[in-house]
Write a protein that holds these residues in place. Structure first.
Motif, PDB file in Angstrom:
ATOM      1  N   HIS A  84       0.836  -1.201   0.000  1.00 13.03           N
ATOM      2  CA  HIS A  84       0.000   0.000   0.000  1.00 13.03           C
ATOM      3  C   HIS A  84       0.873   1.253   0.000  1.00 13.03           C
ATOM      4  O   HIS A  84       0.749   2.132   0.847  1.00 13.03           O
ATOM      5  N   GLY A 108      -2.508  -0.525  -4.129  1.00 10.06           N
ATOM      6  CA  GLY A 108      -3.125  -1.744  -3.610  1.00 10.06           C
ATOM      7  C   GLY A 108      -4.598  -1.536  -3.309  1.00 10.06           C
ATOM      8  O   GLY A 108      -5.328  -0.963  -4.116  1.00 10.06           O
ATOM      9  N   THR A 109      -5.012  -1.939  -2.133  1.00 14.59           N
ATOM     10  CA  THR A 109      -6.424  -1.825  -1.742  1.00 14.59           C
ATOM     11  C   THR A 109      -6.811  -0.401  -1.394  1.00 14.59           C
ATOM     12  O   THR A 109      -7.987  -0.111  -1.214  1.00 14.59           O
ATOM     13  N   LYS A 118      -8.876   1.977   5.573  1.00 20.32           N
ATOM     14  CA  LYS A 118      -8.456   3.051   4.675  1.00 20.32           C
ATOM     15  C   LYS A 118      -7.687   4.131   5.432  1.00 20.32           C
ATOM     16  O   LYS A 118      -6.675   4.632   4.974  1.00 20.32           O
ATOM     17  N   LEU A 144      -9.976  -3.308   4.573  1.00 17.46           N
ATOM     18  CA  LEU A 144      -9.729  -3.502   3.154  1.00 17.46           C
ATOM     19  C   LEU A 144      -8.745  -4.638   2.895  1.00 17.46           C
ATOM     20  O   LEU A 144      -8.585  -5.076   1.764  1.00 17.46           O
ATOM     21  N   PHE A 145      -8.062  -5.066   3.954  1.00 18.09           N
ATOM     22  CA  PHE A 145      -7.201  -6.246   3.883  1.00 18.09           C
ATOM     23  C   PHE A 145      -7.081  -6.842   5.272  1.00 18.09           C
ATOM     24  O   PHE A 145      -7.397  -6.195   6.266  1.00 18.09           O
TER      25      PHE A 145
END
Length: 154
Positions: A84, A108-109, A118, A144-145
């Motif tokens: 990220h 990435g995400t 986030k 998000l991950f």
């Protein structure tokens, strides 16, 4: 340490620092400067961290956010492990040059927080006369991950 390292302009008078065009960041006695990071497109705050002169220089030279990890005592390229990475869209300095604002795009995400969210600012603290001691309220806290998968050790 308040004097700027050699890579940056020397700190001049109050007027020169606040009105001049020389980039003369003011590092604190530990050699750090505060950096707030926001999403370049949506504008929301993603995280807060510190930079030392090495991190700031690396950020400027590479266009990728680098910070100083106080807990690890080491330079840290954001996204090095998670993917990220934060691409710098704009780097600003405040009026007295003792704080930085990085506008970034996250790869990435899009998660900026090591918890998988986030933003690192995913809880709101209540305010008002009865707020002391009250619980935090989750906001924008979707992951998000999975940090356990991303930051495997061993």
């Amino acid at each position: 340490m308040t004097d700027a390292p050699a890579a940056f302009a020397a700190r001049g008078s109050h007027h020169e620092v606040e009105e001049g065009l020389g980039f003369a960041p003011k590092f604190d006695r530990d050699g750090l400067i505060a950096a707030i990071v926001t999403d370049a497109d949506a504008g929301g705050v993603l995280m807060f961290a510190y930079m030392n002169a090495e991190a700031l220089k690396a950020t400027i030279e590479t266009g990728v956010a680098h910070f100083w990890s106080r807990s690890r005592g080491a330079l840290w390229r954001k996204g090095e492990t998670s993917g990220h990475e934060m691409a710098i869209v704009e780097l600003r300095v405040d009026c007295d040059q003792d704080a930085l604002w990085l506008r970034v795009r996250v790869a990435g995400t899009g998660a900026a927080c090591h918890t998988g969210r986030k933003s690192c600012f995913y809880r709101a603290a209540p305010t008002g006369p009865d707020a002391l001691g009250a619980a935090l309220t989750p906001v924008d806290d979707a992951r998000l991950f999975d940090p356990a998968e991303t930051y495997k050790t061993g």
